[in-house]
Design a protein around this motif. Structure first.
Motif, PDB file in Angstrom:
ATOM      1  N   PRO A  75       0.820  -1.375   0.086  1.00 41.00           N
ATOM      2  CA  PRO A  75      -0.076  -0.076  -0.052  1.00 41.00           C
ATOM      3  C   PRO A  75       0.683   1.317  -0.032  1.00 41.00           C
ATOM      4  O   PRO A  75       0.363   2.234  -0.462  1.00 41.00           O
ATOM      5  CB  PRO A  75      -0.957  -0.085   1.391  1.00 41.00           C
ATOM      6  N   GLY A  76       2.057   1.365   0.749  1.00 40.55           N
ATOM      7  CA  GLY A  76       2.659   2.456   0.655  1.00 40.55           C
ATOM      8  C   GLY A  76       3.270   3.061  -0.723  1.00 40.55           C
ATOM      9  O   GLY A  76       3.055   4.340  -1.169  1.00 40.55           O
ATOM     10  N   MET A  77       3.584   2.202  -1.465  1.00 37.75           N
ATOM     11  CA  MET A  77       3.877   2.670  -2.832  1.00 37.75           C
ATOM     12  C   MET A  77       2.676   3.155  -3.825  1.00 37.75           C
ATOM     13  O   MET A  77       2.596   3.885  -4.521  1.00 37.75           O
ATOM     14  CB  MET A  77       4.669   1.690  -3.770  1.00 37.75           C
ATOM     15  N   ARG A  78       1.523   2.342  -3.500  1.00 34.95           N
ATOM     16  CA  ARG A  78       0.095   2.721  -4.197  1.00 34.95           C
ATOM     17  C   ARG A  78      -0.397   4.076  -3.710  1.00 34.95           C
ATOM     18  O   ARG A  78      -0.757   4.777  -4.521  1.00 34.95           O
ATOM     19  CB  ARG A  78      -0.866   1.489  -3.834  1.00 34.95           C
ATOM     20  N   ILE A  79      -0.252   4.338  -2.549  1.00 38.62           N
ATOM     21  CA  ILE A  79      -0.690   5.567  -2.012  1.00 38.62           C
ATOM     22  C   ILE A  79       0.183   6.794  -2.401  1.00 38.62           C
ATOM     23  O   ILE A  79      -0.171   7.710  -3.020  1.00 38.62           O
ATOM     24  CB  ILE A  79      -0.575   5.816  -0.563  1.00 38.62           C
ATOM     25  N   GLU A  80       1.324   6.638  -2.422  1.00 32.46           N
ATOM     26  CA  GLU A  80       2.277   7.416  -2.902  1.00 32.46           C
ATOM     27  C   GLU A  80       2.084   7.747  -4.360  1.00 32.46           C
ATOM     28  O   GLU A  80       2.250   8.907  -4.771  1.00 32.46           O
ATOM     29  CB  GLU A  80       3.903   7.371  -2.759  1.00 32.46           C
ATOM     30  N   GLY A  81       1.928   6.873  -5.249  1.00 36.74           N
ATOM     31  CA  GLY A  81       1.835   7.149  -6.719  1.00 36.74           C
ATOM     32  C   GLY A  81       0.507   7.620  -6.805  1.00 36.74           C
ATOM     33  O   GLY A  81       0.232   8.552  -7.771  1.00 36.74           O
ATOM     34  N   ALA A  82      -0.646   7.528  -6.049  1.00 38.80           N
ATOM     35  CA  ALA A  82      -1.854   8.155  -6.178  1.00 38.80           C
ATOM     36  C   ALA A  82      -1.717   9.614  -5.861  1.00 38.80           C
ATOM     37  O   ALA A  82      -2.264  10.649  -6.438  1.00 38.80           O
ATOM     38  CB  ALA A  82      -2.911   7.424  -5.239  1.00 38.80           C
ATOM     39  N   ARG A  83      -1.071   9.897  -4.686  1.00 37.06           N
ATOM     40  CA  ARG A  83      -0.520  11.457  -4.411  1.00 37.06           C
ATOM     41  C   ARG A  83       0.145  12.031  -5.454  1.00 37.06           C
ATOM     42  O   ARG A  83      -0.079  13.383  -5.524  1.00 37.06           O
ATOM     43  CB  ARG A  83       0.150  11.273  -2.941  1.00 37.06           C
ATOM     44  N   GLU A  84       1.010  11.640  -6.183  1.00 35.02           N
ATOM     45  CA  GLU A  84       1.765  12.045  -7.062  1.00 35.02           C
ATOM     46  C   GLU A  84       0.670  12.255  -8.462  1.00 35.02           C
ATOM     47  O   GLU A  84       0.749  13.548  -9.022  1.00 35.02           O
ATOM     48  CB  GLU A  84       2.877  11.138  -7.723  1.00 35.02           C
ATOM     49  N   ALA A  85      -0.210  11.433  -8.655  1.00 31.94           N
ATOM     50  CA  ALA A  85      -0.964  11.654  -9.660  1.00 31.94           C
ATOM     51  C   ALA A  85      -2.049  12.814  -9.268  1.00 31.94           C
ATOM     52  O   ALA A  85      -2.440  13.872 -10.118  1.00 31.94           O
ATOM     53  CB  ALA A  85      -1.953  10.231  -9.942  1.00 31.94           C
ATOM     54  N   VAL A  86      -2.460  12.919  -7.910  1.00 35.19           N
ATOM     55  CA  VAL A  86      -3.400  14.078  -7.586  1.00 35.19           C
ATOM     56  C   VAL A  86      -2.804  15.285  -7.585  1.00 35.19           C
ATOM     57  O   VAL A  86      -3.255  16.290  -8.367  1.00 35.19           O
ATOM     58  CB  VAL A  86      -3.696  13.860  -5.972  1.00 35.19           C
ATOM     59  N   TRP A  87      -1.465  15.479  -7.468  1.00 32.14           N
ATOM     60  CA  TRP A  87      -0.596  16.508  -7.428  1.00 32.14           C
ATOM     61  C   TRP A  87      -0.563  17.096  -8.978  1.00 32.14           C
ATOM     62  O   TRP A  87      -0.494  18.267  -9.170  1.00 32.14           O
ATOM     63  CB  TRP A  87       0.793  16.173  -6.701  1.00 32.14           C
ATOM     64  N   ARG A  88       0.025  16.061  -9.926  1.00 29.97           N
ATOM     65  CA  ARG A  88       0.007  16.530 -11.107  1.00 29.97           C
ATOM     66  C   ARG A  88      -1.331  17.080 -11.756  1.00 29.97           C
ATOM     67  O   ARG A  88      -1.169  18.084 -12.625  1.00 29.97           O
ATOM     68  CB  ARG A  88       0.461  15.300 -11.823  1.00 29.97           C
ATOM     69  N   ALA A  89      -2.521  16.430 -11.264  1.00 31.99           N
ATOM     70  CA  ALA A  89      -3.977  16.855 -11.583  1.00 31.99           C
ATOM     71  C   ALA A  89      -4.139  18.518 -11.217  1.00 31.99           C
ATOM     72  O   ALA A  89      -4.292  19.254 -12.110  1.00 31.99           O
ATOM     73  CB  ALA A  89      -4.770  15.885 -11.453  1.00 31.99           C
TER      74      ALA A  89
END
Length: 193
Positions: free
Chosen positions: A109-123
């Motif tokens: 989950p840690g990498m999945r959460i960080e990936g989602a945070r990066e996607a939200v930041w880019r959006a």
């Protein structure tokens, strides 16, 4: 306690006393409707076939946004949820914290959460950044699922309050930019006539 200035729909089909239907308290918080088909619960039995209509659904029904814009908003909300950016959350106590380097692997989950945070930041960056009206609106209305009215009352740029109509326009523009960012709309006509 009733919400101030809440809009109550009268003569709605769900206002009838339906056995097992939404309670009057739930109906007073917004539009609730019957879904087309019953929804199966975890044991396969039909559950209460009602759902609340969210801001994006209501805007699509009115024709304010397209289905692609709604899909972009839903995709953003899904990433926002995975990123665990909700202001009200509890820490995951099932996993002990370790000092030092991260011990997560790609499927944890840690990498999945960080990936989602990066996607939200880019959006958010694609619509103008977190301090922009569009970025703030996406974060609060789509991510945190606050109402447009609630967001508009708490905002102001240049010493002026944001009207509900302007807030709606800001959200529509943000969803349009988000649709382009996520690649859901490829054929954009940018000619000036």
């Amino acid at each position: 306690m009733p919400r101030p200035h809440s809009r109550r729909i009268t003569n709605h089909p769900l206002d009838r006393n339906v056995e097992g239907g939404p309670t009057p308290e739930r109906r007073s918080r917004g539009i609730v409707e019957r879904v087309e088909r019953p929804i199966a619960d975890e044991q396969g039995r039909p559950s209460r076939p009602y759902r609340a209509i969210d801001t994006l659904g209501a805007m699509e029904r009115r024709g304010s946004i397209t289905s692609g814009m709604r899909q972009a908003g839903e995709d953003f909300r899904a990433r926002f949820t995975i990123a665990q950016l909700d202001p009200l959350r509890a820490p995951d106590l099932s996993r002990p914290r370790e000092r030092g380097a991260s011990r997560f692997t790609a499927d944890e989950p840690g990498m999945r959460i960080e990936g989602a945070r990066e996607a939200v930041w880019r959006a958010i960056q694609a619509v103008g950044g977190p301090a922009s009206p569009a970025g703030s609106c996406l974060w609060n209305v789509v991510g945190w699922e606050r109402s447009l009215k609630e967001w508009a009352l708490g905002q102001g740029w240049g010493g002026r309050r944001v009207s509900q109509e302007a807030a709606s326009g800001i959200l529509i523009a943000a969803l349009g930019a988000l649709e382009m960012h996520f690649g859901l709309k490829r054929d954009c006509d940018i000619r000036i006539s």
